[in-house]
Design an enzyme around this catalytic site. Structure first.
Site, PDB file in Angstrom:
ATOM      1  N   SER A   2      -9.806   2.133   2.870  1.00  0.00           N
ATOM      2  CA  SER A   2      -8.934   2.583   2.242  1.00  0.00           C
ATOM      3  C   SER A   2      -8.279   2.001   1.387  1.00  0.00           C
ATOM      4  CB  SER A   2      -7.539   3.884   2.809  1.00  0.00           C
ATOM      5  OG  SER A   2      -7.638   3.152   3.501  1.00  0.00           O
ATOM      6  N   SER A  21     -10.056  -0.304   6.746  1.00  0.00           N
ATOM      7  CA  SER A  21      -9.143  -0.292   5.493  1.00  0.00           C
ATOM      8  C   SER A  21      -8.563  -1.614   5.060  1.00  0.00           C
ATOM      9  CB  SER A  21      -8.388   1.038   5.409  1.00  0.00           C
ATOM     10  OG  SER A  21      -8.776   2.230   5.532  1.00  0.00           O
ATOM     11  N   LYS A  65       0.941  -1.350  -0.114  1.00  0.00           N
ATOM     12  CA  LYS A  65       0.201  -0.425   0.025  1.00  0.00           C
ATOM     13  C   LYS A  65       0.901   1.472  -0.156  1.00  0.00           C
ATOM     14  CE  LYS A  65      -3.926   2.153   2.607  1.00  0.00           C
ATOM     15  NZ  LYS A  65      -4.863   1.567   3.672  1.00  0.00           N
TER      16      LYS A  65
HETATM   17  N1  GLN Z   1     -12.904   4.647   5.772  1.00  0.00           N
HETATM   18  C1  GLN Z   1     -12.240   4.547   7.684  1.00  0.00           C
HETATM   19  C2  GLN Z   1     -11.646   6.412   6.939  1.00  0.00           C
HETATM   20  O1  GLN Z   1     -11.644   6.993   6.198  1.00  0.00           O
HETATM   21  C3  GLN Z   1     -11.580   3.705   7.613  1.00  0.00           C
HETATM   22  C4  GLN Z   1      -9.583   4.388   6.738  1.00  0.00           C
HETATM   23  C5  GLN Z   1      -8.683   3.116   7.108  1.00  0.00           C
HETATM   24  O2  GLN Z   1      -8.120   2.388   8.107  1.00  0.00           O
HETATM   25  N2  GLN Z   1      -7.679   3.816   7.060  1.00  0.00           N
HETATM   26  O3  GLN Z   1     -11.330   6.475   8.507  1.00  0.00           O
END
Ligand code: GLN
Length: 487
Positions: free
Chosen positions: A151, A175, A76
């Site tokens: 994400s 994410s 990532k």
């Molecule tokens: N979707 C969540 C956010 O936008 C989680 C993001 C993540 O785990 N990096 O904060």
């Protein structure tokens, strides 16, 4: 000739170790697959072909050995890779090449795992769809008109599309697990502090947790074992031995869960999950009961406050962490024409470099931390966090693990949730409580709803990561893995 991209990591590692195929052949097969399909999937922001082949050659020369030696991996783009562009999918970091490796990347290299490239994501890991990437969204290999989750949508889409057998994700609120769920792959969030944060571009430091993305539970466990363990460079890293997640995954494969107690959370019931998600979850519960597990209903009364608490804590920490991106040290600098003040240049840089969701989080966080409001917002949210931790602790006095759907809905069409931030935030309704608590959780594919993958989540007590892998592998042995339509 077998298509090497279809094999899981455990099989590839065996073939390489027994010299039936070379690591260079395996890396080349995946690089060719990326070249063939990634213009449609857009899982990668950068492909590091030369570096991957050089690492594979070292394995073939016998210079590196280990359980996953020669198995390629995608990382990532929020994780620092020395000399390889790392942008967190933001314009503000465009062109930045880190001068060092994250600890987990150093461990991948030491394990002989060639890095294929950097995967797409929501900017700074804020989002649930990759639609907030500054470089365009990733497409879900199951349906190119739909989101791959976020994400870490790029990491999960890359393995679902057979571009990589394994990938690294980071999970702050879901994410790793939510993209795993909607792409029909496995995603595991280790115990917070179980995997090092050193070299992660920080989003919310008290929540950020790197972990494995894979197509099977055993593969996820193998990768988990490579990256986990104490790191003195991360002040919140846990200085204890890592639970034997690989042995647990292999034990789970025998499909015996006699005496294992699974807790279903009462408060998750009237949650508005799609009917197909609830149906697949229920069928999986039945399958687990057939393996000997017992289902117990438990109450976690504070889980309903997890989402609001998270959306105070995560943006607050983000507003502080992202203050360093001001055009002085990293990446983009705008308007520095010799006539503008430092403050003007910083402000122009941040306005141009950050996308709308990142700006929203910075504004939310700055407000929540502002003097006079700190106790009312951030302070209250921290208290809620303690109550949620207590809910988990009392649940784990009654059951071995908690289970739920990973996400209330399957992959949604592009554009369907971007106009209302709250609709996007709901994607993490079931994943966020675990992040606030700090325990491990995994998403395993458990069936389809209207042709789209559904994820089953297993949450375990902190440092009991092995327990979730055992249940996950048992579920996988009962329901099988999912194969997306051919690209
Ligand atoms: N979707 C969540 C956010 O936008 C989680 C993001 C993540 O785990 N990096 O904060």
């Amino acid at each position: 000739m077998t298509d090497l991209t279809r094999l899981n990591a455990a099989s590839l590692a065996d073939l390489i170790a027994t010299k039936q195929v070379s690591a260079v052949e395996v890396a080349t097969a995946h690089l060719d697959r990326i070249a063939a399909v990634d213009d449609r999937v857009h899982a990668f922001l950068h492909v590091s072909r030369a570096e991957a082949l050089a690492a594979a050659e070292r394995v073939d020369r016998g210079e590196v050995t280990g359980p996953l030696a020669g198995v390629p991996i995608a990382v990532k783009d929020v994780v620092a890779t020395e000399g390889i562009p790392t942008t967190a999918a933001s314009k503000i970091l465009e062109g930045w090449k880190p001068p060092y490796d994250a600890t987990i990347v150093a461990r991948l290299k030491a394990a002989g795992m060639p890095i294929l490239g950097k995967t797409n994501m929501d900017e700074f890991a804020m989002g649930s769809s990759t639609e907030y990437s500054a470089y365009g969204p990733t497409k879900n290999p199951w349906d190119l008109g739909r989101i791959p989750g976020g994400s870490g949508g790029g990491s999960s889409a890359a393995i679902a599309a057979y571009e990589a057998p394994l990938a690294i994700g980071t999970d702050t609120g879901g994410s790793i697990r939510q993209p795993g769920a909607v792409t029909g792959t496995v995603g595991a969030k280790p115990t917070y502090g179980g995997t090092s944060r050193y070299g992660l571009i920080a989003f919310s430091s008290s929540l950020d947790t790197p972990g494995p993305c894979a197509r099977t539970v055993e593969d996820a466990a193998l990768l988990h074992a490579v990256i986990a363990g104490h790191d003195p460079r991360d002040s919140t890293s846990i200085n204890q031995s890592v639970p034997d997640v690989v042995a647990a995954a292999r034990l789970g494969k025998n499909g015996d869960l006699t005496g294992v107690k699974l807790g279903i959370v009462k408060e998750f019931a009237g949650d508005g999950s799609e009917p197909g998600v609830t149906a697949a979850f229920r069928e999986s519960l039945d399958a687990l009961v057939k393996l000997g597990a017992e289902i117990v209903e438990v109450s976690c009364p504070h889980f309903e406050y997890a989402l609001p608490a998270y959306y105070l804590i995560a943006p607050s920490e983000a507003s502080s962490n992202l203050a360093r991106f001001d055009g002085v040290r990293y990446g983009l600098r705008t308007g520095d024409d010799g006539n503008r003040s430092l403050e003007e240049v910083m402000s122009l840089t941040r306005d141009e470099g950050f996308g709308p969701e990142v700006k929203r989080r910075i504004i939310l966080g700055t407000y929540a931390l502002s003097s006079g409001y700190y106790d009312a917002y951030y302070g209250q949210a921290q208290k809620v966090r303690t109550l949620i931790t207590r809910d988990f602790q009392s649940a784990f006095e009654q059951v071995d693990v908690l289970v739920s759907p990973t996400t209330p809905f399957t992959a949604f069409p592009f554009g369907s949730r971007t106009s209302d931030p709250y609709q996007m935030y709901l994607a993490d309704l079931f994943t966020i409580p675990t992040n606030l608590y700090g325990g491990p959780a995994i998403s395993v594919p458990c069936g389809l709803s209207e042709g789209l993958p559904v994820g089953f989540q297993i949450m375990a007590p902190t440092m009991a990561d092995d327990r979730m892998y055992r249940v996950a592998a048992a579920l996988e042995s009962a329901v099988g893995t999912l194969t997306p339509p051919a690209l």
